[in-house]
Motif scaffolding. Structure first.
Motif, mmCIF file in Angstrom:
data_model
loop_
_atom_site.group_PDB
_atom_site.id
_atom_site.type_symbol
_atom_site.label_atom_id
_atom_site.label_comp_id
_atom_site.label_asym_id
_atom_site.label_seq_id
_atom_site.Cartn_x
_atom_site.Cartn_y
_atom_site.Cartn_z
ATOM 1 N N THR A 38 -11.129 0.606 -10.649
ATOM 2 C CA THR A 38 -10.805 0.322 -12.058
ATOM 3 C C THR A 38 -9.220 0.214 -11.907
ATOM 4 N N MET A 39 -8.632 -1.051 -12.698
ATOM 5 C CA MET A 39 -7.277 -1.246 -12.683
ATOM 6 C C MET A 39 -6.618 -1.423 -13.926
ATOM 7 N N PRO A 40 -5.360 -1.150 -14.410
ATOM 8 C CA PRO A 40 -4.444 -0.697 -13.351
ATOM 9 C C PRO A 40 -4.514 0.681 -12.932
ATOM 10 N N PHE A 41 -4.202 1.154 -11.910
ATOM 11 C CA PHE A 41 -4.184 2.475 -11.604
ATOM 12 C C PHE A 41 -3.334 3.283 -12.553
ATOM 13 N N ASP A 42 -3.867 4.465 -12.799
ATOM 14 C CA ASP A 42 -3.135 5.275 -13.935
ATOM 15 C C ASP A 42 -2.572 6.514 -13.079
ATOM 16 N N CYS A 43 -1.217 6.549 -12.557
ATOM 17 C CA CYS A 43 -0.539 7.532 -11.821
ATOM 18 C C CYS A 43 -1.610 7.993 -10.549
ATOM 19 N N PRO A 44 -1.685 6.894 -9.847
ATOM 20 C CA PRO A 44 -2.715 7.067 -8.622
ATOM 21 C C PRO A 44 -2.152 7.815 -7.427
ATOM 22 N N ARG A 45 -3.364 8.481 -6.812
ATOM 23 C CA ARG A 45 -2.980 9.162 -5.687
ATOM 24 C C ARG A 45 -3.918 8.577 -4.650
ATOM 25 N N ILE A 46 -2.885 8.339 -3.425
ATOM 26 C CA ILE A 46 -3.698 7.661 -2.101
ATOM 27 C C ILE A 46 -3.494 8.563 -1.109
ATOM 28 N N PHE A 47 -4.835 8.813 -0.511
ATOM 29 C CA PHE A 47 -4.727 9.600 0.744
ATOM 30 C C PHE A 47 -4.945 8.842 1.876
ATOM 31 N N LEU A 48 -3.544 8.889 2.636
ATOM 32 C CA LEU A 48 -3.343 7.820 3.663
ATOM 33 C C LEU A 48 -4.284 8.155 4.866
ATOM 34 N N THR A 49 -4.628 7.296 5.485
ATOM 35 C CA THR A 49 -5.820 7.679 6.630
ATOM 36 C C THR A 49 -5.115 8.435 7.979
ATOM 37 N N HIS A 50 -3.906 8.242 8.336
ATOM 38 C CA HIS A 50 -3.373 8.465 9.405
ATOM 39 C C HIS A 50 -2.091 9.564 8.938
ATOM 40 N N TYR A 51 -2.476 10.751 9.107
ATOM 41 C CA TYR A 51 -1.689 12.131 8.755
ATOM 42 C C TYR A 51 -1.796 13.017 9.840
ATOM 43 N N PRO A 52 -0.548 14.003 9.898
ATOM 44 C CA PRO A 52 0.581 14.014 8.765
ATOM 45 C C PRO A 52 1.352 12.835 8.733
ATOM 46 N N VAL A 53 2.153 12.988 7.694
ATOM 47 C CA VAL A 53 3.171 11.742 7.584
ATOM 48 C C VAL A 53 4.586 12.206 7.153
ATOM 49 N N ALA A 54 5.416 12.207 7.875
ATOM 50 C CA ALA A 54 6.869 12.513 7.476
ATOM 51 C C ALA A 54 7.449 11.636 6.473
ATOM 52 N N ALA A 55 8.320 12.144 5.672
ATOM 53 C CA ALA A 55 8.881 11.506 4.688
ATOM 54 C C ALA A 55 9.685 10.201 5.347
ATOM 55 N N ALA A 56 10.482 10.526 6.497
ATOM 56 C CA ALA A 56 11.346 9.550 7.117
ATOM 57 C C ALA A 56 10.293 8.416 7.852
ATOM 58 N N ASP A 57 8.967 8.708 7.833
ATOM 59 C CA ASP A 57 8.075 7.805 8.588
ATOM 60 C C ASP A 57 7.488 6.842 7.448
ATOM 61 N N LEU A 58 7.881 6.989 6.355
ATOM 62 C CA LEU A 58 7.211 6.306 5.220
ATOM 63 C C LEU A 58 8.270 5.103 4.693
ATOM 64 N N GLU A 59 7.634 3.871 5.438
ATOM 65 C CA GLU A 59 8.839 2.713 5.430
ATOM 66 C C GLU A 59 8.665 2.089 4.258
ATOM 67 N N SER A 60 7.498 1.766 3.551
ATOM 68 C CA SER A 60 7.681 0.967 2.316
ATOM 69 C C SER A 60 6.142 1.188 1.470
ATOM 70 N N VAL A 61 6.362 1.005 0.324
ATOM 71 C CA VAL A 61 5.169 1.098 -0.716
ATOM 72 C C VAL A 61 5.333 -0.076 -1.686
ATOM 73 N N GLU A 62 4.170 -0.847 -1.820
ATOM 74 C CA GLU A 62 4.429 -2.159 -2.392
ATOM 75 C C GLU A 62 3.098 -2.253 -3.298
ATOM 76 N N SER A 63 3.635 -2.564 -4.877
ATOM 77 C CA SER A 63 2.367 -2.888 -5.567
ATOM 78 C C SER A 63 2.909 -3.949 -6.655
ATOM 79 N N PRO A 64 2.023 -5.228 -6.601
ATOM 80 C CA PRO A 64 1.333 -5.752 -5.281
ATOM 81 C C PRO A 64 2.023 -6.048 -4.182
ATOM 82 N N ARG A 65 1.311 -6.388 -3.204
ATOM 83 C CA ARG A 65 1.995 -6.758 -2.020
ATOM 84 C C ARG A 65 3.237 -7.623 -2.104
ATOM 85 N N GLY A 66 4.569 -7.212 -1.426
ATOM 86 C CA GLY A 66 5.572 -8.003 -1.640
ATOM 87 C C GLY A 66 6.625 -7.567 -2.769
#
Length: 214
Positions: free
Chosen positions: A72-100
């Motif tokens: 269902t779109m648009p996402f309303d305050c979405p939560r995404i559970f990344l597949t590779h974890y743990p994830v350090a804040a410094a290792d989070l390179e970018s978040v895009e919506s939509p791509r680009g």
């Protein structure tokens, strides 16, 4: 259920959950005994993969680009559970919506241990996240994962030993004769009891690290 696409950009150097030295300690093998090293290394790789498969995830630290699409779109305050974890804040390179279209880092936050990413506001799909996540293996593997892998290998080794001696009923030398009891029959048949006892412990150790999709 979300539609998740994961592309690995940088593979891990190792996917093993144990070092050879750690496994020898678990199996009570002298560090100086190298006679079975090749087989032990194969078991480490094999059963590390078994554990990862049981947990439905990759534990080794990789760099990935992960794309999420929802129902269902648009996402309303979405939560995404990344597949590779743990994830350090410094290792989070970018978040895009939509791509680009890069989202400002102030508009999202990451829960490091679980890899849960929460975005403020409403966003359109797809959401694409580029990051590094997981453990640097084998040294950063949690003790529970090491123990579970070691238990599986120990059980496999015990079963091989049982099979090797199960056909020996007695040894005769001159006037002396030593008879052996069939431990497989005494335990109720088959060698499954060794692995069966281990399986319950392994499942208890791994449950916290399993990834469930809903």
């Amino acid at each position: 259920m979300a539609d998740i696409w994961v592309k690995v950009l940088e593979e891990a150097e190792s996917y093993d959950l144990l070092t050879l030295e750690e496994l020898k300690t678990i199996l009570d093998i002298s560090a100086g005994d190298t006679s079975d090293d090749d087989q032990l290394k194969q078991w480490i790789t094999h059963y590390s993969d078994v554990v990862a498969t049981m947990c439905n995830r990759v534990f080794a630290k990789e760099k990935v680009v992960e794309t999420w699409r929802g129902d269902t779109m648009p996402f309303d305050c979405p939560r995404i559970f990344l597949t590779h974890y743990p994830v350090a804040a410094a290792d989070l390179e970018s978040v895009e919506s939509p791509r680009g279209s890069i989202i400002n880092p102030t508009a999202y936050e990451i829960e490091n241990r679980s890899g849960k990413l929460r975005l403020d506001g409403a966003w359109s799909e797809p959401i694409t996240v580029t990051y590094k996540g997981g453990y640097k293996l084998p040294e950063e593997a949690p003790e529970a994962l090491k123990q579970a892998t070691g238990l599986l290998i120990s059980s496999a080794r015990a079963q091989i030993t049982q099979v090797a001696v199960s056909g020996i009923k007695s040894i005769t030398h001159r006037e002396s004769r030593v008879q052996f009891m069939d431990t497989n029959k005494a335990s109720g048949g088959g060698g499954a009891s060794v692995l069966g006892d281990t399986a319950e412990t392994v499942n208890a150790l791994l449950y916290k690290y399993m990834r469930f999709y809903v």
